[in-house]
Design an enzyme around this catalytic site. Structure first.
Site, PDB file in Angstrom:
ATOM      1  N   ASN A 115       0.856  -1.189   0.000  1.00  0.00           N
ATOM      2  CA  ASN A 115       0.000   0.000   0.000  1.00  0.00           C
ATOM      3  C   ASN A 115       0.893   1.240   0.000  1.00  0.00           C
ATOM      4  O   ASN A 115       1.524   1.555   1.007  1.00  0.00           O
ATOM      5  CB  ASN A 115      -0.903  -0.029   1.246  1.00  0.00           C
ATOM      6  CG  ASN A 115      -1.758   1.221   1.375  1.00  0.00           C
ATOM      7  OD1 ASN A 115      -1.902   1.987   0.429  1.00  0.00           O
ATOM      8  ND2 ASN A 115      -2.336   1.427   2.553  1.00  0.00           N
ATOM      9  N   PHE A 116       0.933   1.933  -1.134  1.00  0.00           N
ATOM     10  CA  PHE A 116       1.816   3.100  -1.253  1.00  0.00           C
ATOM     11  C   PHE A 116       1.268   4.339  -0.527  1.00  0.00           C
ATOM     12  O   PHE A 116       1.985   5.300  -0.325  1.00  0.00           O
ATOM     13  CB  PHE A 116       2.001   3.484  -2.729  1.00  0.00           C
ATOM     14  CG  PHE A 116       2.894   2.561  -3.525  1.00  0.00           C
ATOM     15  CD1 PHE A 116       3.441   1.420  -2.968  1.00  0.00           C
ATOM     16  CD2 PHE A 116       3.195   2.860  -4.846  1.00  0.00           C
ATOM     17  CE1 PHE A 116       4.261   0.577  -3.711  1.00  0.00           C
ATOM     18  CE2 PHE A 116       4.014   2.033  -5.597  1.00  0.00           C
ATOM     19  CZ  PHE A 116       4.538   0.898  -5.042  1.00  0.00           C
TER      20      PHE A 116
ATOM     21  N   HIS B 296      -9.555   1.160   5.036  1.00  0.00           N
ATOM     22  CA  HIS B 296      -8.244   1.353   5.683  1.00  0.00           C
ATOM     23  C   HIS B 296      -8.418   2.346   6.838  1.00  0.00           C
ATOM     24  O   HIS B 296      -9.177   3.322   6.723  1.00  0.00           O
ATOM     25  CB  HIS B 296      -7.219   1.874   4.674  1.00  0.00           C
ATOM     26  CG  HIS B 296      -5.826   1.828   5.212  1.00  0.00           C
ATOM     27  ND1 HIS B 296      -5.349   2.768   6.083  1.00  0.00           N
ATOM     28  CD2 HIS B 296      -4.831   0.926   5.046  1.00  0.00           C
ATOM     29  CE1 HIS B 296      -4.100   2.461   6.417  1.00  0.00           C
ATOM     30  NE2 HIS B 296      -3.762   1.345   5.795  1.00  0.00           N
TER      31      HIS B 296
ATOM     32  N   GLU C 210      -5.455  -4.997  10.738  1.00  0.00           N
ATOM     33  CA  GLU C 210      -4.370  -4.054  10.960  1.00  0.00           C
ATOM     34  C   GLU C 210      -4.626  -3.255  12.239  1.00  0.00           C
ATOM     35  O   GLU C 210      -5.383  -2.268  12.211  1.00  0.00           O
ATOM     36  CB  GLU C 210      -4.277  -3.069   9.796  1.00  0.00           C
ATOM     37  CG  GLU C 210      -4.089  -3.710   8.445  1.00  0.00           C
ATOM     38  CD  GLU C 210      -3.581  -2.689   7.438  1.00  0.00           C
ATOM     39  OE1 GLU C 210      -2.437  -2.823   7.020  1.00  0.00           O
ATOM     40  OE2 GLU C 210      -4.319  -1.755   7.111  1.00  0.00           O
TER      41      GLU C 210
ATOM     42  N   SER D  62       3.434  -2.449  10.444  1.00  0.00           N
ATOM     43  CA  SER D  62       4.890  -2.472  10.588  1.00  0.00           C
ATOM     44  C   SER D  62       5.523  -3.828  10.245  1.00  0.00           C
ATOM     45  O   SER D  62       6.464  -4.266  10.911  1.00  0.00           O
ATOM     46  CB  SER D  62       5.288  -2.013  11.989  1.00  0.00           C
ATOM     47  OG  SER D  62       4.838  -0.689  12.204  1.00  0.00           O
TER      48      SER D  62
HETATM   49  C1  PEP Z   1      -0.797   0.014   6.184  1.00  0.00           C
HETATM   50  O1  PEP Z   1      -0.982   1.214   6.158  1.00  0.00           O
HETATM   51  O2  PEP Z   1      -1.628  -0.747   5.647  1.00  0.00           O
HETATM   52  C2  PEP Z   1       0.380  -0.482   6.890  1.00  0.00           C
HETATM   53  C3  PEP Z   1       0.380  -1.700   7.309  1.00  0.00           C
HETATM   54  O3  PEP Z   1       1.411   0.404   7.066  1.00  0.00           O
HETATM   55  P1  PEP Z   1       2.849   0.086   7.743  1.00  0.00           P
HETATM   56  O4  PEP Z   1       3.356  -1.179   7.108  1.00  0.00           O
HETATM   57  O5  PEP Z   1       3.688   1.264   7.424  1.00  0.00           O
HETATM   58  O6  PEP Z   1       2.602  -0.098   9.199  1.00  0.00           O
END
Ligand code: PEP
Length: 227
Positions: free
Chosen positions: A6-7, A84, A153, A189
């Site tokens: 996910n950019f 999200h 998440e 992360s």
């Molecule tokens: C995300 O935004 O879906 C995500 C998992 O970000 P990060 O890997 O930077 O925690």
């Protein structure tokens, strides 16, 4: 395993093109999806699937600043992220709004990655509060939809460098797996250093990666860890 990048609001049309060329040239048995910013959407040659980070529940119309199906069709985009936490919290998307998007894109037979996850204060309240919170986020969502993927998440682990522990992921994923048969991704992360341990969890079918996906070599390095 599914590796989804996910950019967010990172990368341009030019750098996404370079990224996709490199990623598509890399051969892997894993499934790889990329969600670039809307300005970089295109039909890229190769097996990596491109999805959109957001779109409105419409074919077209008067929705300033939003994309509809017509714009996605132009690039043959058939995959969408819905729910999200950044869209829920920063943009203020409500459950009703997300249900509407879900229903619309389900009708279009899209691959939907539906994101859920709790804030820290809910996690700190304990397991029952956590389950209740996640249940509520899934309300009105057709969990039997065949092209559905869920991404769990925890908000406190997104972009913070703080990953949920193996036990925390396992407990939550095992609970969620009692509710649907769709693939379940973990996000928060995920990086080169922890991908192996996270992928070992039986109820993890893939990962949704933000920061650590932005550099294509780093993203490939992560996939390489699961060779
Ligand atoms: C995300 O935004 O879906 C995500 C998992 O970000 P990060 O890997 O930077 O925690």
């Amino acid at each position: 395993m599914i590796f989804a990048a996910n950019f967010k609001s990172n990368h341009t049309r030019k750098t996404t093109k370079e990224y996709m060329q490199k990623l598509n040239a890399y051969k892997t048995e894993h499934t790889v999806w990329v969600f670039p910013p809307a300005t970089a959407l295109d039909e890229f040659k190769g097996s990596v699937r491109v999805g959109v980070q957001n779109a409105f529940a419409t074919h077209n119309g008067a929705y300033t600043g939003e994309l509809g199906l017509e714009q996605l069709d132009e690039f043959n985009i058939k995959t969408i992220l819905i729910g999200h936490s950044e869209r829920r919290l920063i943009i203020g998307e409500t459950l009703g709004w997300l249900q509407e998007k879900f229903n619309f894109y389900q009708e279009q037979n899209f691959n939907i990655v539906f994101c859920i996850g709790e804030p820290l204060e809910i996690r700190e309240e304990g397991v029952e509060a956590l389950k209740r919170y996640l249940d509520e986020q899934l309300e009105g969502i057709d969990l039997s939809y065949k092209n559905l993927t869920i991404a769990y998440e925890p908000i406190w682990a997104i972009g913070t460098g703080k990953t949920a522990s193996i036990e925390e992921i396992e407990l939550t994923h095992n609970y969620l797996k009692t509710k649907f048969n769709s693939p379940l991704l973990y996000g928060g992360s995920v990086k080169v250093d922890n991908i192996k341990d996270i992928a070992k969890i039986k109820s993890v079918d893939g990962v949704l990666v933000g920061s650590a996906s932005l550099d294509v070599d780093n993203f490939i390095q992560m996939i390489e860890k699961l060779k």
